[in-house]
Design a protein around this motif. Structure first.
Motif, short mmCIF file in Angstrom:
data_model
loop_
_atom_site.label_atom_id
_atom_site.label_comp_id
_atom_site.label_asym_id
_atom_site.label_seq_id
_atom_site.Cartn_x
_atom_site.Cartn_y
_atom_site.Cartn_z
N GLU A 54 0.89 -1.18 -0.09
CA GLU A 54 0.05 -0.07 -0.08
C GLU A 54 0.95 1.31 0.11
OE1 GLU A 54 -2.80 0.15 3.29
OE2 GLU A 54 -3.64 -1.62 2.76
N VAL A 55 0.41 2.18 -0.79
CA VAL A 55 0.95 3.47 -0.70
C VAL A 55 0.11 4.54 -0.54
CG1 VAL A 55 2.84 5.11 -1.90
CG2 VAL A 55 2.64 2.61 -2.55
N PRO A 56 -0.05 4.82 0.78
CA PRO A 56 -1.46 5.84 1.06
C PRO A 56 -1.04 7.24 0.59
CG PRO A 56 -0.61 4.67 2.90
CD PRO A 56 0.26 4.25 1.90
N GLY A 57 -1.98 7.72 0.10
CA GLY A 57 -2.05 9.20 -0.36
C GLY A 57 -1.63 9.26 -1.67
N VAL A 58 -1.15 8.31 -2.52
CA VAL A 58 -0.56 8.21 -3.92
C VAL A 58 -1.69 7.53 -4.82
CG1 VAL A 58 1.32 7.63 -5.51
CG2 VAL A 58 1.77 8.18 -3.14
N VAL B 201 -2.90 3.75 -4.23
CA VAL B 201 -2.24 2.70 -4.69
C VAL B 201 -2.45 1.39 -3.70
CG1 VAL B 201 -0.04 1.30 -5.31
CG2 VAL B 201 -0.58 3.68 -6.11
#
Lengths: 392, 254
Positions: free
Chosen positions: B95-99, B144
C-alpha cells in the motif's frame, strides 16, 4: 499494511496517567489573566515537560518590551481592523491564558489588534495577515478575530523572519458562522514562537483551525477549542516538518461543555535529521453536560532519518456516557522501505519515490485544508524540505 | 530479441541464526516471447528468485550472475533494473497511502520511458487497459493498493505490466488467492501482453491451475533452492496428477 509500521517509538500512545501524576482533570489546570498565578516553568510541569524552557527565559519575564513585528494585511471588502485595550478584550469574556507565557503576552501586549468580519458577510477571498520579524527582541503579540453570526470567512496568519514571538490569539465566532483560521509558521530557524490560540465555537458554527509549522527553532502552538452553545463543530488540522535542531510542538485542548457538538483533530508530522523533535499533545474533555458529543483525534508521525524523536500523547477524559462517539489514534513510524522498493521496482528513482511517499503521507490532511493557495504552498514547502535532505 | 540469463545463482538472507542460503545454484535462460513456469512447494525459494532478480535489499547474492542482454543486472539498483526492462509482479503488493493509481502509473511510465507519455494517448491506453482487465475507471483515483481486494491488487500488477511494456516479466504467484473469474481475467491480461510485446515471462506458481490459461514453453520444478527437473508443458500435467511428493525427502509434507 499501513504506511506506518506500528513500531512504537518514545511516547507512542502514552496515556499521561500511566507515565506521571497529572492533574486530576484537564479542567483543573491553572488559568488566569494574572501572571503571578503561574510560576516560571522549570520543565518539570505537565504542560512544559517536553518544551526546552531553558531556551525561552525571556518569554516568562513579567515585563513589557515594546517590540513588535511588521504587520501587512490584505482585507476583503467589509472586513475591518482596529485596536482595543487589554481590559476591553478581557471584558468580552474571552478564554483566559493557560500558561505563564500566554499570561505575560496578554498582560504586556499594550493593546489587542482586532480583525472584524461582520455578521452574514460571505468572504470569497481570505483575510491575510503577514507578520514579519527582523530582530530577536521579544514581541508580545495579541490578536482578536471576531466573526459575526452566519458569516463565512477564512483568515490566514503568516509568520516569517527572525523573532522571539509570544502570541495570544482569540477567535470568537458567532452563531452559525463558518470560519477557517490558518496559522502558518515559516520562521527563520533562529526564531522562537510560543502561542496560545483560543477558538470559541458559536452555536451551530463550524470552525476550522489549521496549524502549518515548518520553520522556527522552537515553535509551540497551544490551541484550545471551546463551545459557546450546542451544535458547534471544531476541526483542528495540523501539518509540521521538523529538521535537525528544530523543536515543533502542538498542543490541543478541546473542551466539550455544550451538548451535541463535534470535534475532529488530525495532525501529521515528518521528522528528518538528528535532533529533529516534535511533540503533539491532544487533550479532549467531555464534561457531564456535553451529551451527544462526537469527537475523534488522530496524530501520525513519519520519521525519515535516525536520531529524530516524536512524542505523541492523546488524552481523552469523559464525564458522561451519553455521547455519540469518542476516540483517538496515534502512531509514529519509520519510513517504510517496502514502499520504497515497490516504487523503485517500477523504475522510479529513490529521491522521487521518497517524495511520493511523503507527499502521500500528508495528502489526506492537506486535502482537508480547503484553502487552495495554502495547500499548494504547503506541498511546495514540503518538497523543499525533502530536497534539503538530498542536498545534505 | 532479449535474453535474461541466470547462471549458478546463490542467494542468502540474514536470519537471527546468521546468513541462510536459499538459492543454491540456479541456472536459467529466458528469451523474448518465451514463457517459463517455475513450480515448486512452499519454501523452495521461488519468491527469493523473483526478489533477487528485482534487487530487493533483503537478499544477498553470494555468487553467480544475472544478465539482461549481456548487461550485469546485479550491478544495477532496483530502479535501474526496471528501467532496463525488468518487471516484477509482486505476490504481496504494498500500500502507498495518498498516492493515486493514476499518479503512480504516470510516474512509473515516465521513469521507465525516460519521458512523460503523450497525454492523450496515455489516458486512452490506461482506460483501454483497465477496461480489458475489467477494472472500474474509479479505480484510477484510489490510493495504490489501499483497501484493494486480493484480486484488485493482482489486476493492478498486470495493469502495470501492460502499460510499462517490460522486456522480461517475473510474475510471483500472481495466481494465488484469486477466484476462477479473477484468474481468467488476469491470465488474459498476461496473454495480451505476450501477444502485443513479445515479452519473456517467468511465471512463478505453486499451483498448475494458471497453466490452463497461460501455456508455458518450459516448466522448471524448483526444490530446495535448485531446479530439480525441467520439461515442457506436459511436466505441469504430471505435477497436477502427482503433486510434489516425489521431489521431497520421505516424511516431509508438501
Amino acid at each position: 499494511m499501513s504506511l506506518l509500521t506500528q513500531t512504537p517509538t518514545q511516547g507512542e500512545h502514552t496515556h499521561s496517567a500511566a507515565t506521571m501524576v497529572p492533574d486530576a482533570s484537564r479542567a483543573e489546570r491553572v488559568s488566569s489573566f494574572d501572571v503571578a498565578a503561574f510560576v516560571v516553568p522549570t520543565g518539570r510541569e505537565e504542560e512544559w515537560r517536553f518544551t526546552p524552557v531553558d531556551r525561552l527565559g525571556t518569554f516568562f519575564r513579567d515585563e513589557a518590551t515594546g517590540a513588535h513585528l511588521d504587520w501587512t494585511e490584505t482585507l476583503p471588502e467589509g472586513v475591518t481592523t482596529s485596536t482595543i485595550s487589554v481590559a476591553d478584550w478581557q471584558a468580552l469574556g474571552v478564554p483566559t491564558p493557560q500558561d505563564r507565557a500566554a499570561a505575560v503576552a496578554a498582560a504586556h501586549s499594550g493593546g489587542v489588534g482586532v480583525v472584524d468580519v461582520p455578521a452574514e458577510a460571505e468572504l470569497t477571498e481570505p483575510v491575510r495577515i503577514r507578520l514579519t520579524g527582523s530582530e530577536q527582541d521579544l514581541v508580545h503579540g495579541h490578536l482578536l478575530v471576531r466573526v459575526g453570526r452566519f458569516a463565512k470567512a477564512t483568515v490566514v496568519l503568516e509568520h516569517t523572519g527572525v523573532a522571539d514571538y509570544s502570541e495570544m490569539l482569540t477567535v470568537l465566532t458567532g452563531d452559525g458562522a463558518d470560519v477557517t483560521v490558518v496559522s502558518v509558521q515559516e520562521w527563520d530557524d533562529r526564531s522562537h514562537h510560543l502561542a496560545q490560540h483560543d477558538v470559541v465555537v458559536g452555536r451551530d458554527a463550524r470552525v476550522r483551525h489549521i496549524a502549518v509549522t515548518l520553520g522556527g527553532g522552537v515553535v509551540r502552538v497551544n490551541t484550545n477549542a471551546s463551545y459557546a452553545g450546542p451544535g458547534g463543530s471544531f476541526e483542528g488540522l495540523g501539518v509540521y516538518f521538523s529538521d535537525a535542531g528544530q523543536h515543533l510542538e502542538h498542543r490541543l485542548f478541546v473542551d466539550h461543555e455544550a451538548p451535541h457538538c463535534r470535534s475532529n483533530v488530525e495532525y501529521k508530522g515528518a521528522l528528518q535529521g538528528e535532533t529533529a523533535r516534535t511533540v503533539w499533545v491532544g487533550d479532549v474533555l467531555i464534561r457531564a453536560a456535553a451529551e451527544g458529543t462526537d469527537t475523534y483525534e488522530l496524530n501520525r508521525n513519519l520519521i525519515l532519518t535516525d536520531g529524530a524523536r516524536a512524542d505523541s500523547v492523546p488524552n481523552l477524559e469523559i464525564e458522561t456516557g451519553e455521547i455519540e462517539g469518542a476516540g483517538h489514534a496515534s502512531a509514529t513510524g519509520r519510513f517504510d522501505d517496502e514502499q520504497l522498493f515497490y516504487l523503485m521496482a517500477r523504475g522510479i528513482r529513490e529521491d522521487e519515490a521518497r517524495r511520493l511517499v511523503v507527499r502521500g503521507f500528508f495528502a489526506s490532511v492537506v486535502a482537508r485544508i480547503g484553502v487552495p493557495e495554502v495547500q499548494e504552498h504547503l506541498m511546495e514547502a514540503i518538497e523543499r524540505e525533502l530536497a534539503g535532505e538530498a542536498a545534505a | 530479441m532479449s535474453t535474461l540469463e541466470i547462471k549458478d545463482l546463490h542467494v542468502s538472507v540474514d536470519t537471527e541464526e546468521g546468513a541462510k542460503e536459499i538459492l543454491r545454484g540456479v541456472t536459467l535462460t529466458i528469451n523474448s516471447g518465451e514463457t517459463h513456469a517455475i513450480m515448486g512447494p512452499n519454501g523452495s525459494g521461488k519468491s527469493t528468485l523473483a526478489y533477487s532478480i528485482a534487487g530487493h535489499p533483503k537478499y544477498t547474492v553470494t555468487s553467480g550472475s544475472v544478465t539482461l542482454d549481456g548487461e550485469d543486472v546485479l550491478e544495477m539498483s532496483v530502479d535501474e533494473r526496471a528501467r532496463a526492462g525488468l518487471f516484477l509482479a509482486m505476490q504481496y503488493p504494498v500500500e502507498v497511502p495518498g498516492v493515486t493509481v493514476s499518479n503512480f502509473l504516470r510516474t512509473a511510465k515516465t521513469a521507465v520511458d525516460g519521458e512523460a507519455p503523450k497525454l492523450r494517448h496515455w489516458v486512452k491506453d490506461v482506460k483501454d487497459a483497465m477496461g480489458n482487465l475489467r477494472m472500474d475507471p474509479a479505480f484510477a483515483e484510489r490510493n495504490v493498493n489501499e483497501g484493494f481486494s486480493g484480486g484488485e491488487k493482482k489486476r493492478h500488477e498486470i495493469l502495470q505490466m501492460e502499460l510499462l511494456k517490460p522486456k522480461m516479466a517475473v510474475l510471483d504467484e500472481t495466481d494465488s488467492g484469486l477466484d476462477v473469474d479473477a484468474l481468467r481475467v488476469v491470465s488474459e491480461g498476461v496473454n495480451r501482453v505476450k501477444e502485443g510485446t513479445d515479452v519473456g515471462v517467468l511465471l512463478i506458481t505453486h499451483y498448475t491451475r494458471i497453466l490452463r490459461y497461460i501455456t508455458p514453453d518450459h516448466v522448471h520444478v524448483f526444490v530446495d533452492g535448485r531446479i530439480a527437473e525441467q520439461g515442457g508443458a506436459e511436466l505441469a500435467d504430471r505435477l497436477e496428477a502427482e503433486g510434489y511428493d516425489r521431489f521431497l525427502p520421505a516424511g516431509a509434507g508438501a
